[in-house]
Design a protein around this motif. Structure first.
Motif, PDB file in Angstrom:
ATOM      1  N   LEU A  25      85.357  94.484  34.781  1.00 39.12           N
ATOM      2  CA  LEU A  25      86.214  93.603  35.576  1.00 39.12           C
ATOM      3  C   LEU A  25      85.710  93.466  37.007  1.00 39.12           C
ATOM      4  N   MET A  33      77.592  94.656  33.996  1.00 38.58           N
ATOM      5  CA  MET A  33      78.694  94.400  33.076  1.00 38.58           C
ATOM      6  C   MET A  33      78.292  94.801  31.657  1.00 38.58           C
ATOM      7  N   LYS A  98      79.721  79.166  37.044  1.00 40.34           N
ATOM      8  CA  LYS A  98      81.037  78.631  36.652  1.00 40.34           C
ATOM      9  C   LYS A  98      80.905  77.217  36.104  1.00 40.34           C
ATOM     10  N   LEU A 100      81.334  76.028  33.235  1.00 36.65           N
ATOM     11  CA  LEU A 100      82.289  75.610  32.202  1.00 36.65           C
ATOM     12  C   LEU A 100      83.721  75.489  32.708  1.00 36.65           C
ATOM     13  N   ARG A 101      83.893  75.568  34.032  1.00 37.36           N
ATOM     14  CA  ARG A 101      85.293  75.478  34.498  1.00 37.36           C
ATOM     15  C   ARG A 101      85.790  74.030  34.319  1.00 37.36           C
ATOM     16  N   ASP A 102      87.110  73.893  34.149  1.00 35.54           N
ATOM     17  CA  ASP A 102      87.727  72.573  33.967  1.00 35.54           C
ATOM     18  C   ASP A 102      87.929  71.949  35.336  1.00 35.54           C
TER      19      ASP A 102
ATOM     20  N   GLN B 604      91.410  77.436  32.968  1.00 34.61           N
ATOM     21  CA  GLN B 604      90.028  77.262  32.501  1.00 34.61           C
ATOM     22  C   GLN B 604      89.123  77.143  33.732  1.00 34.61           C
ATOM     23  N   ASN B 605      88.980  78.283  34.490  1.00 33.63           N
ATOM     24  CA  ASN B 605      88.322  78.157  35.770  1.00 33.63           C
ATOM     25  C   ASN B 605      86.851  78.560  35.745  1.00 33.63           C
ATOM     26  N   GLY B 606      86.331  78.931  34.550  1.00 31.13           N
ATOM     27  CA  GLY B 606      84.904  79.231  34.454  1.00 31.13           C
ATOM     28  C   GLY B 606      84.514  80.624  34.906  1.00 31.13           C
ATOM     29  N   SER B 607      85.468  81.413  35.392  1.00 31.81           N
ATOM     30  CA  SER B 607      85.128  82.768  35.854  1.00 31.81           C
ATOM     31  C   SER B 607      85.220  83.745  34.682  1.00 31.81           C
ATOM     32  N   LEU B 608      84.078  84.401  34.385  1.00 26.25           N
ATOM     33  CA  LEU B 608      84.020  85.295  33.224  1.00 26.25           C
ATOM     34  C   LEU B 608      85.033  86.432  33.359  1.00 26.25           C
ATOM     35  N   ARG B 609      85.218  86.901  34.599  1.00 24.69           N
ATOM     36  CA  ARG B 609      86.108  88.059  34.776  1.00 24.69           C
ATOM     37  C   ARG B 609      87.558  87.687  34.532  1.00 24.69           C
ATOM     38  N   VAL B 612      87.941  87.881  30.787  1.00 22.67           N
ATOM     39  CA  VAL B 612      88.042  89.272  30.322  1.00 22.67           C
ATOM     40  C   VAL B 612      89.436  89.806  30.579  1.00 22.67           C
ATOM     41  N   ALA B 613      89.936  89.522  31.803  1.00 19.98           N
ATOM     42  CA  ALA B 613      91.285  89.979  32.126  1.00 19.98           C
ATOM     43  C   ALA B 613      92.291  89.353  31.175  1.00 19.98           C
ATOM     44  N   LEU B 616      92.168  91.163  27.921  1.00 15.65           N
ATOM     45  CA  LEU B 616      92.794  92.479  28.089  1.00 15.65           C
ATOM     46  C   LEU B 616      94.313  92.366  28.043  1.00 15.65           C
TER      47      LEU B 616
END
Lengths: 103, 629
Positions: A25, A33, A98, A100-102, B604-609, B612-613, B616
């Motif tokens: 995280l 990661m 980023k 793939l963000r909308d 859907q903001n493109g942030s991988l973290r 993951v959250a 979780l």
């Protein structure tokens, strides 16, 4: 050798898992990661082994072997992806990736 | 013959299907062949049917052909059954025969149009629907034809749909006739509730036993049927659509808005004559509406300048005569007038079409003139038609039918002096504007450059119709002149004979009065528009005649009245109710989905973290649920 109580081992596994999770995280670098994910996999494997020893069953260790194999495969794919990401974007910072963000 | 009955409506229908589906790929010759041929063959079969009817069993011959069951519920069984008796035969003959002549004419008249196939498809569909209307054995099938002809009328008025005015005229015709159609369907429902049957013969049989004469129920039904007829037949107060319907091509005006469809109301009332005979009030209302209409429309026809609008108002006026005849109980006289009117009015429209085409689409009669020398054949045909319209004594078909109506308007059981005088005033007006038409259009000097004269395909139908406009009346003579009553004998098997009231003057006197009135109308028209045009110019400049002319010209201001009474309030209401509850409902769905989309889009903001959250939290949620349950 002193027999180790199963609960103790499970606590260690849980601590390891949480460490890995926090790593996934909070880390920004993809390589770290991936390392954290490996730690989480090993925590899961440790929990299987502890459970297997508690009930005197071989299944726990069999599962650990599976996890090892799976982890090896996963790392090979993941490292290939990381190489490609670095090749294309010249960075390994996930916060910069980023696409793939909308909008 | 009976087994070939179905061919009469099916042939035009097949023509319609072929033209509608494959018309785009066919050559103009093939289109004309299909469109005209289907109606011509139907006309041939209709003529064979007539001869068969005449020669074979001339008694109570009724042809019935049951095709199949349309639908069946517990109490109601409606079959696609054709039923042809003497009354239907008259209509079938006119529809197919005059229809075939008009189709032949149109195949030349419309040749330059790029929507040639669409035109003939609609015309064929119209003929098929009209035939279904008059051949129907039950009221549901009749209503199917009734709506079918309304739709074709709409399609053909708006045939040149690229002009907005034509579309408005089509809408107007459709909406106003719809008022009548609604009344008709309510009348049909009431009939079914009262009699439990929609078969026309059953209704006519049972009605006298079920209803007492003049009872409320039967009067309501008769008035509703009358309202249906008034809408289709353009009677006051639903007449305003017909003059505007002239926006369609001229063959359409000739076939639909003069010869056939607009007389559907006459057919309906004649077909349901038993119902009307049971309700004296409805009969009187029919006669009153007819006499009001014939004067109202006649006055408008006197002052119009567009040749097609003159003929349109004249059509309304002549149908007024038919309604008058129906209302006084002169059934066969009404149908006889329909019979002769179909010939001479189709002729007048077609001749007008030739003139309009010849003068490069000029419709104003005061820009015509001097065509007598250029188009002698068309002139003599038009003269025959106009003479028949004006009811020139003895040598025109119109005289025989109109004379019968005028005679019965006074002397029939339901007639009286008022109806007779109204008919006489109408006769004067009709003679006047017929003379005006001939004088202004064909006499005098040429005012507009001319095109090429019409071909033989266009003139042959004119000649045939002109011949019939003169001779069609000879089959029914006035009682005091010659004992020839072929037409009323023909209809005698279907329609009751007209009963006369006592104390009427001899027929001879009434005839002389009518003839004098007609001739004086013709002379007035001739005098005012040819011999002494100064009188007219003087009238135009003085105040009262000019105001009257303006009033008549606008069709007695009916359009303005409806505009203020109905159209404006309706538009106002729709204006203030633009965002009603249903609009809000559909708007609400749109707003909700937009908002929901925005909130999902945020995750859907493109942030991988974040993902993951999310995983979780999802796992924790599932585990918690499992632990709790």
């Amino acid at each position: 050798m002193m027999p180790v109580h199963a609960n103790t081992v499970l606590i260690v596994a849980a601590v390891l898992f949480l460490l890995g999770l926090v790593g996934v995280l909070t880390r920004k670098n993809i390589l770290f990661m991936l390392l954290s994910i490996e730690i989480m996999l090993n925590a899961a494997g440790l929990a299987f082994v502890a459970a297997g020893s508690k009930w005197q069953q071989p299944d726990g260790q069999v599962m650990f072997l599976f996890i090892l194999a799976m982890a090896a495969a996963e790392v090979s794919v993941a490292l290939a992806l990381v190489l490609q990401i670095y090749h294309q974007y010249k960075t390994l910072d996930v916060d910069a990736l980023k696409e793939l963000r909308d909008k | 013959m009976q087994q070939y009955l179905f061919l009469i409506p099916v042939l035009p229908l097949a023509g319609f299907l072929l033209l509608a589906l494959a018309g785009k790929t066919m050559s103009k010759r093939a289109i004309a062949f299909t469109g005209t041929g289907s109606v011509c063959v139907a006309a041939l079969i209709a003529i064979l049917l007539c001869t068969d009817y005449l020669s074979g069993n001339s008694g109570n011959a009724v042809y019935i052909q049951s095709l199949w069951q349309w639908f069946q519920t517990a109490e109601l069984a409606v079959g696609l059954t054709l039923r042809v008796d003497a009354l239907s035969l008259v209509f079938i003959f006119i529809i197919t025969f005059v229809g075939a002549l008009i189709h032949v004419f149109a195949s030349a008249y419309m040749r330059a149009d790029r929507d040639y196939a669409r035109f003939f498809a609609c015309m064929n569909l119209f003929v098929a629907s009209m035939l279904v209307l008059v051949m129907a054995d039950n009221l549901v099938l009749l209503y199917l034809g009734w709506e079918g002809v309304g739709m074709c009328s709409y399609l053909l008025i708006g045939f040149w749909y690229e002009t907005a005015a034509n579309c408005r005229a089509a809408n107007k015709a459709f909406i106003i006739t719809r008022i009548g159609d609604t009344a008709l369907i309510i009348g049909i429902f009431l009939l079914f509730r009262e009699l439990g049957s929609l078969q026309i013969p059953a209704i006519l049989d049972q009605a006298p036993q079920r209803f007492s004469s003049g009872s409320g129920a039967i009067t309501t039904i008769a008035l509703l049927l009358l309202a249906g007829g008034m809408g289709k037949s353009a009677q006051v107060p639903l007449q305003t659509w017909l003059p505007d319907a002239m926006a369609g091509p001229t063959p359409v005006s000739a076939l639909i808005h003069a010869a056939t469809m607009v007389t559907a109301g006459v057919y309906l009332i004649a077909r349901m004559h038993t119902i009307f005979l049971l309700s004296p009030l409805a009969m009187t209302v029919t006669a009153a509406i007819g006499s009001i209409t014939l004067i109202v429309a006649g006055c408008s026809a006197m002052v119009q300048t567009d040749i097609k609008r003159i003929l349109a108002y004249s059509t309304i006026s002549q149908i007024g005569y038919m309604f008058l005849a129906l209302g006084v109980g002169a059934w066969s006289a009404a149908i006889f007038h329909f019979f002769t009117h179909a010939f001479f009015k189709a002729l007048l429209f077609l001749a007008a079409g030739v003139v309009i085409e010849y003068l490069h689409h000029e419709q104003d009669i005061f820009r015509m003139g001097g065509l007598k020398k250029q188009l002698p054949l068309v002139y003599y045909c038009f003269l025959a038609g106009a003479g028949s319209l004006a009811a020139v004594p003895l040598i025109s078909a119109g005289f025989y039918s109109k004379d019968a109506i005028l005679w019965y308007a006074y002397s029939a059981a339901g007639g009286n002096a008022i109806f007779w005088i109204a008919g006489l005033v109408g006769a004067f007006i009709t003679a006047f504007y017929s003379a005006r038409l001939v004088v202004v259009v064909f006499w005098g000097d040429r005012k507009t450059p001319v095109g090429s004269p019409p071909g033989r395909t266009m003139t042959i139908p004119l000649v045939i119709l002109a011949f019939l406009s003169i001779t069609a009346g000879f089959i029914e003579w006035p009682h005091n002149l010659l004992n020839v009553h072929l037409f009323s004998e023909w209809l005698g098997t279907v329609l009751p004979a007209t009963s006369l009231r006592g104390g009427h003057p001899p027929e001879f006197i009434l005839q002389i009065v009518a003839v004098v009135i007609t001739l004086s109308g013709i002379c007035t028209g001739y005098y005012l528009y040819f011999r002494n045009t100064a009188v007219l110019a003087q009238w135009k400049s003085s105040r009262f005649p000019a105001a009257a002319r303006e009033f008549f010209f606008s069709g007695w201001k009916f359009d303005a009245l409806y505009n203020h009474l109905v159209v404006r309030p309706f538009l106002f209401l729709t204006g203030i109710n633009k965002r009603d509850v249903f609009d809000r409902l559909s708007d609400g769905i749109v707003t909700f989905s937009k908002q929901f989309n925005r909130s999902l889009s945020f995750s859907q903001n493109g942030s991988l973290r974040w993902y993951v959250a999310g995983v979780l939290i999802g796992i924790l949620f599932i585990i918690t649920i499992q632990l709790i349950l």
